[in-house]
Design an enzyme around this catalytic site. Structure first.
Site, mmCIF file in Angstrom:
data_model
loop_
_atom_site.group_PDB
_atom_site.id
_atom_site.type_symbol
_atom_site.label_atom_id
_atom_site.label_comp_id
_atom_site.label_asym_id
_atom_site.label_seq_id
_atom_site.Cartn_x
_atom_site.Cartn_y
_atom_site.Cartn_z
ATOM 1 N N ASP A 92 11.612 -10.094 44.402
ATOM 2 C CA ASP A 92 12.986 -10.057 43.876
ATOM 3 C C ASP A 92 13.998 -10.419 44.966
ATOM 4 O O ASP A 92 14.982 -11.106 44.693
ATOM 5 C CB ASP A 92 13.315 -8.681 43.289
ATOM 6 C CG ASP A 92 14.731 -8.667 42.720
ATOM 7 O OD1 ASP A 92 14.981 -9.430 41.769
ATOM 8 O OD2 ASP A 92 15.592 -7.942 43.250
ATOM 9 N N ARG A 120 18.878 -17.097 43.097
ATOM 10 C CA ARG A 120 19.691 -17.044 41.868
ATOM 11 C C ARG A 120 21.170 -17.022 42.201
ATOM 12 O O ARG A 120 21.993 -17.660 41.529
ATOM 13 C CB ARG A 120 19.330 -15.797 41.045
ATOM 14 C CG ARG A 120 17.996 -15.923 40.326
ATOM 15 C CD ARG A 120 17.571 -14.600 39.722
ATOM 16 N NE ARG A 120 18.553 -14.079 38.795
ATOM 17 C CZ ARG A 120 18.751 -12.779 38.556
ATOM 18 N NH1 ARG A 120 18.025 -11.873 39.175
ATOM 19 N NH2 ARG A 120 19.659 -12.388 37.701
ATOM 20 N N SER A 146 14.362 -8.307 37.283
ATOM 21 C CA SER A 146 14.837 -7.949 38.622
ATOM 22 C C SER A 146 15.113 -6.438 38.693
ATOM 23 O O SER A 146 14.623 -5.737 39.591
ATOM 24 C CB SER A 146 16.116 -8.749 38.918
ATOM 25 O OG SER A 146 16.821 -8.221 39.998
ATOM 26 N N LYS A 192 12.386 -3.273 40.350
ATOM 27 C CA LYS A 192 12.827 -2.382 41.436
ATOM 28 C C LYS A 192 12.806 -0.917 40.998
ATOM 29 O O LYS A 192 12.420 -0.033 41.753
ATOM 30 C CB LYS A 192 14.228 -2.782 41.912
ATOM 31 C CG LYS A 192 14.184 -4.022 42.811
ATOM 32 C CD LYS A 192 15.539 -4.457 43.258
ATOM 33 C CE LYS A 192 16.371 -4.915 42.094
ATOM 34 N NZ LYS A 192 17.468 -5.797 42.404
HETATM 35 N N1 URA Z 1 21.097 -6.130 39.604
HETATM 36 C C1 URA Z 1 19.852 -6.487 40.027
HETATM 37 O O1 URA Z 1 19.208 -5.772 40.745
HETATM 38 N N2 URA Z 1 19.378 -7.668 39.617
HETATM 39 C C2 URA Z 1 20.039 -8.501 38.821
HETATM 40 O O2 URA Z 1 19.536 -9.539 38.478
HETATM 41 C C3 URA Z 1 21.330 -8.107 38.399
HETATM 42 C C4 URA Z 1 21.833 -6.908 38.807
#
Ligand code: URA
Length: 424
Positions: free
Chosen positions: A161, A168, A183, A187
């Site tokens: 990520d 991104r 994403s 996490k």
């Molecule tokens: N927060 C994240 O961790 N990832 C995203 O893509 C958008 C907000």
């Protein structure tokens, strides 16, 4: 298998298999798939979307790209909360001690500010000497002793990520719903909590500005949570104006302390008590009414504030020294009327310009700068009355930059609700 065929398949709106997604993501982490190829794939995903199954597979591949935190040594149910990003969003600072004081463990890994949005770790560092990096054993011990620790994201958590997000950010692919869902959920799942509550922000200062997209994102994240046997609840909330009155790291800590001592802005109170009640309810397997009563009680009897003080003490902070700039300027209204809009995106960007947020990843930020709103949307203001205070440092902004964040009219607009919907 090769990456060009995978990109072409997604360009033609076809579904990618688990093996193809593994090839792309793991290849990117290993450096075999190049930045320009991953950018192209991300754009094809942004334009053509992904099925739920693809998104679930993508999440699991990202999740398994690094360490998965084991919180099984914590002898209590751990509930995590995450916000998709807002302006003035100090919810974690008040919510975490509040929920912990009600008997639910908070073992939270938070991030730093991103773009125009703030981050809990920067805010906590506005408290002198507060340690956001503590080793795993001390982290677990602290949670077992006081039910609460908030630290910086540790270890090698979801490296895929980190790499994909950075790309991104610079390729116009941040708003893709499957990419956001994978994403965030990779996490959250890697952080090891038993249950997850997500505050999905909608509006001008948020990643998504319309309720339909926010609903799609929330539904998808709940489904990903379910697939991974983690109860996940999403709360869709408004981010058209900054939350509370303070925006900026140290200023938000001060507002949070005032909140915990009983002086609460209405929107922050509503959001925090609602989220806290949900977290306590799923953490203790009890009904929401009982949970809300406990939450309100612990705010009023000072237990939540004491829990905050315990955390600050355990993590080495000095509660009497919070970074706030001594250079203050009051901005007065040039008009009389109702405040119909306070542009949170612009306000967030101005805090960044003042030096309170990062332009580049490694920038050192000024934790003492920011704003305190004297007026919120729906309030009436007369010409020359104070609108907002600016706490400034070296950054350069003009009075007009600030006045441009406000829309004032003789006719008041209807204020949207703060909480739109709960998806579980
Ligand atoms: N927060 C994240 O961790 N990832 C995203 O893509 C958008 C907000």
């Amino acid at each position: 298998m090769n990456i060009i065929d995978i990109i072409t398949k997604k360009k033609n709106s076809l579904e990618l298999s688990q093996e193809e997604l593994e090839f792309a993501i793991n290849g990117f982490v290993d450096g075999v798939v190049k930045d320009y190829q991953m950018s192209s794939l991300l754009m094809a995903i942004t334009i053509n979307g992904m099925s739920d199954e693809e998104t679930i597979n993508l999440t699991n591949i990202m999740l398994n790209s690094g360490e998965i935190i084991d919180l099984s040594m914590i002898n209590n149910v751990v509930v995590d909360k995450h916000s998709t990003g807002g302006v003035g969003d100090k919810t974690t600072l008040v919510l975490a001690p509040l929920v912990a004081s009600c008997g639910v463990a908070i073992a939270k890994m938070s991030g730093r500010g991103l773009g125009h949005t703030g981050g809990t770790i920067d805010k906590l560092e506005a408290i002198k000497n507060f340690q956001v990096n503590i080793d795993n054993d001390a982290f677990i011990k602290q949670v077992n002793e006081i039910n609460l620790a908030v630290v910086s994201q540790k270890g090698n958590l979801v490296p895929a990520d980190k790499l994909v997000y950075a790309l991104r950010d610079v390729t116009g692919t941040t708003s893709s719903i499957p990419l956001i869902a994978s994403s965030i959920m990779s996490k959250k799942l890697a952080s090891g909590a038993d249950k997850i509550v997500l505050d999905v922000k909608v509006g001008n200062g948020a990643l998504l500005d319309n309720i339909e997209d926010a609903k799609k994102l929330a539904t998808l994240m709940v489904k990903i949570g379910k697939q991974n046997n983690k109860e996940t609840i999403c709360v869709l909330t408004n981010m058209d104006e900054p939350l509370g009155r303070a925006i900026g790291n140290g200023l938000e800590v001060i507002e949070s302390i005032k909140f915990l001592k009983g002086e609460a802005p209405e929107d922050l109170y509503t959001l925090t008590t609602s989220l806290a009640a949900i977290m306590v309810s799923i953490g203790k397997n009890q009904d929401i009414k009982t949970s809300l009563r406990e939450v309100v009680e612990n705010l009023e009897n000072g237990k939540a504030y004491q829990k905050f003080l315990d955390m600050v003490k355990y993590q080495g902070g000095d509660i009497n020294e919070i970074a706030v700039s001594s250079k203050v300027h009051s901005i007065r209204s040039s008009k009389t009327g109702f405040i119909n809009k306070i542009d949170s995106l612009k306000i967030g960007n101005l805090v960044k310009q003042l030096g309170g947020g990062r332009v580049n990843k490694d920038d050192v930020i000024d934790l003492g700068v920011g704003f305190v709103l004297n007026k919120k949307v729906g309030d009436y203001v007369v010409e020359n009355e104070e609108l907002i205070k600016v706490y400034y440092g070296k950054g350069d902004i003009t009075v007009n930059d600030i006045l441009n964040c406000f829309e004032i009219d003789v006719v008041a607009v209807d204020k949207p609700p703060l909480i739109y919907e709960i998806i579980r």
